[in-house]
Motif scaffolding. Structure first.
Motif, short mmCIF file in Angstrom:
data_model
loop_
_atom_site.label_atom_id
_atom_site.label_comp_id
_atom_site.label_asym_id
_atom_site.label_seq_id
_atom_site.Cartn_x
_atom_site.Cartn_y
_atom_site.Cartn_z
N THR A 51 0.83 -1.21 0.00
CA THR A 51 0.00 0.00 0.00
C THR A 51 0.87 1.25 0.00
N ILE A 52 1.94 1.23 0.83
CA ILE A 52 2.84 2.39 0.88
C ILE A 52 3.51 2.63 -0.47
N ASN A 53 3.94 1.52 -1.10
CA ASN A 53 4.57 1.65 -2.42
C ASN A 53 3.60 2.23 -3.44
N THR A 54 2.35 1.75 -3.39
CA THR A 54 1.33 2.26 -4.32
C THR A 54 1.09 3.75 -4.09
N LEU A 55 0.92 4.13 -2.81
CA LEU A 55 0.69 5.53 -2.48
C LEU A 55 1.89 6.40 -2.85
N THR A 56 3.09 5.86 -2.65
CA THR A 56 4.30 6.60 -3.01
C THR A 56 4.37 6.85 -4.50
N GLN A 57 4.02 5.84 -5.28
CA GLN A 57 4.00 6.00 -6.73
C GLN A 57 2.96 7.03 -7.16
N GLN A 58 1.78 6.97 -6.54
CA GLN A 58 0.75 7.95 -6.86
C GLN A 58 1.20 9.36 -6.48
N ARG A 59 1.88 9.46 -5.28
CA ARG A 59 2.37 10.77 -4.86
C ARG A 59 3.40 11.31 -5.84
N ASP A 60 4.33 10.44 -6.26
CA ASP A 60 5.35 10.87 -7.23
C ASP A 60 4.71 11.31 -8.54
N SER A 61 3.67 10.57 -8.95
CA SER A 61 2.97 10.92 -10.19
C SER A 61 2.28 12.29 -10.06
N PHE A 62 1.61 12.50 -8.92
CA PHE A 62 0.93 13.77 -8.69
C PHE A 62 1.94 14.93 -8.60
N GLY A 64 4.79 15.06 -10.12
CA GLY A 64 5.23 15.34 -11.49
C GLY A 64 4.19 16.16 -12.25
N GLN A 65 2.92 15.78 -12.10
CA GLN A 65 1.85 16.53 -12.76
C GLN A 65 1.78 17.97 -12.23
N LEU A 66 1.95 18.11 -10.89
CA LEU A 66 1.92 19.44 -10.30
C LEU A 66 3.06 20.30 -10.82
N LEU A 67 4.27 19.69 -10.93
CA LEU A 67 5.42 20.42 -11.45
C LEU A 67 5.18 20.86 -12.89
N GLN A 68 4.61 19.98 -13.71
CA GLN A 68 4.31 20.35 -15.09
C GLN A 68 3.27 21.46 -15.15
N ALA A 69 2.26 21.37 -14.25
CA ALA A 69 1.23 22.41 -14.23
C ALA A 69 1.82 23.76 -13.82
N GLU A 70 2.73 23.72 -12.80
CA GLU A 70 3.36 24.97 -12.37
C GLU A 70 4.21 25.57 -13.48
N ARG A 71 4.92 24.72 -14.20
CA ARG A 71 5.71 25.22 -15.34
C ARG A 71 4.81 25.81 -16.42
N GLY A 72 3.69 25.12 -16.67
CA GLY A 72 2.74 25.64 -17.65
C GLY A 72 2.18 26.99 -17.24
N ILE A 73 1.84 27.10 -15.94
CA ILE A 73 1.32 28.38 -15.44
C ILE A 73 2.37 29.48 -15.58
N GLU A 74 3.62 29.16 -15.25
CA GLU A 74 4.69 30.15 -15.36
C GLU A 74 4.89 30.60 -16.81
N GLU A 75 4.85 29.63 -17.73
CA GLU A 75 4.99 29.96 -19.14
C GLU A 75 3.84 30.84 -19.62
#
Length: 247
Positions: A51-62, A64-75
């Motif tokens: 469960t921890i591994n699954t949640l960690t993967q989901q957190r890492d994915s989120f 990454g998506q948040l970082l991409q969104a922040e970059r998009g907003i900055e652009e």
């Protein structure tokens, strides 16, 4: 052994006695409990790790998506700033060009007016000769003072000087009655009934006047009286200009 009829008889049971059997049962019982507990513990731990591994993967994915969104907003923010800056530059440039065009038009209009003025003096139309009131300008200087400018000209017959007096009057209403106020009552610089003039081509009479609070101006009147060999009388009356914003 003798048995008495009718009496209660006890049964004798013979069992094989093993001294260590109870200890072994006790040992197996606790061993079973330990095995079951250990199995449950490891199974729970494994499941928790999954469960921890699954949640960690989901957190890492989120993340990454948040970082991409922040970059998009900055652009997008940078693009908006560039567009706004470019739009502001365009607006400023356009307004600057419009202001330049307005100034040039005003200069052209002023030059055309001057050319027309001098043409009128040097080459008048048929029958337009002698002393004239060429222009009367009334402009508001501030809340209580008014600037005036009156241009006198001698058309065509300007080989010699012409002289005389110019009387300026402001016609209006006071308490429902028509009143004529001479310039000497409105302009402290004027003390005579008429303003002396002497010129060959043209002369400008200008100054600043103040109107009484209870007086409503309606017209301005200029009366010229030339003397000498060119004696003549000229009169011109114009409507008093209304303030901007009034019909």
């Amino acid at each position: 052994m003798a048995v008495v009829k009718g009496s209660q008889q006890d049964r004798l049971v013979i069992r094989h006695y093993e001294p260590g059997q109870r200890v072994r049962r006790f040992f197996y019982f606790w061993l079973t409990l330990i095995v079951i507990g250990a199995g449950g513990y490891f199974a729970g731990t494994y499941q928790s790790m999954e469960t921890i591994n699954t949640l960690t993967q989901q957190r890492d994915s989120f993340e990454g998506q948040l970082l991409q969104a922040e970059r998009g907003i900055e652009e997008m923010t940078q693009r908006v700033k560039v567009l706004e800056k470019g739009g502001e530059v365009d607006r400023q440039a356009t307004e600057g060009i419009r202001q330049t065009v307005r100034e040039l038009k005003a200069q052209v209009s002023s030059l055309e007016e001057e050319v027309s003025f001098y043409k009128g003096i040097m080459a008048p139309s048929s029958g337009d000769k002698g002393l004239r009131v060429s222009k009367m300008d009334i402009t508001t200087a501030d809340g209580s003072h008014i600037d005036y400018s009156i241009v006198l000209t001698q058309v065509a017959d300007n080989s010699s000087y012409i002289s005389g007096l110019a009387a300026v009057n402001v016609i209006g209403q006071r308490q429902g009655e028509q009143v004529i106020l001479p310039l000497r009552e409105l302009d402290p610089e004027i003390t005579e009934l008429g303003i002396k003039f002497r010129f060959r081509y043209f002369q400008e009479v200008k100054g600043r006047l103040s109107l009484p609070d209870d007086f409503q101006p309606q017209k301005i009147q200029v009366v010229l009286q030339a003397t000498g060999s060119k004696a003549q009388r000229v009169e011109r009356t114009e409507e008093w200009p209304q303030p901007q914003g009034e019909a």
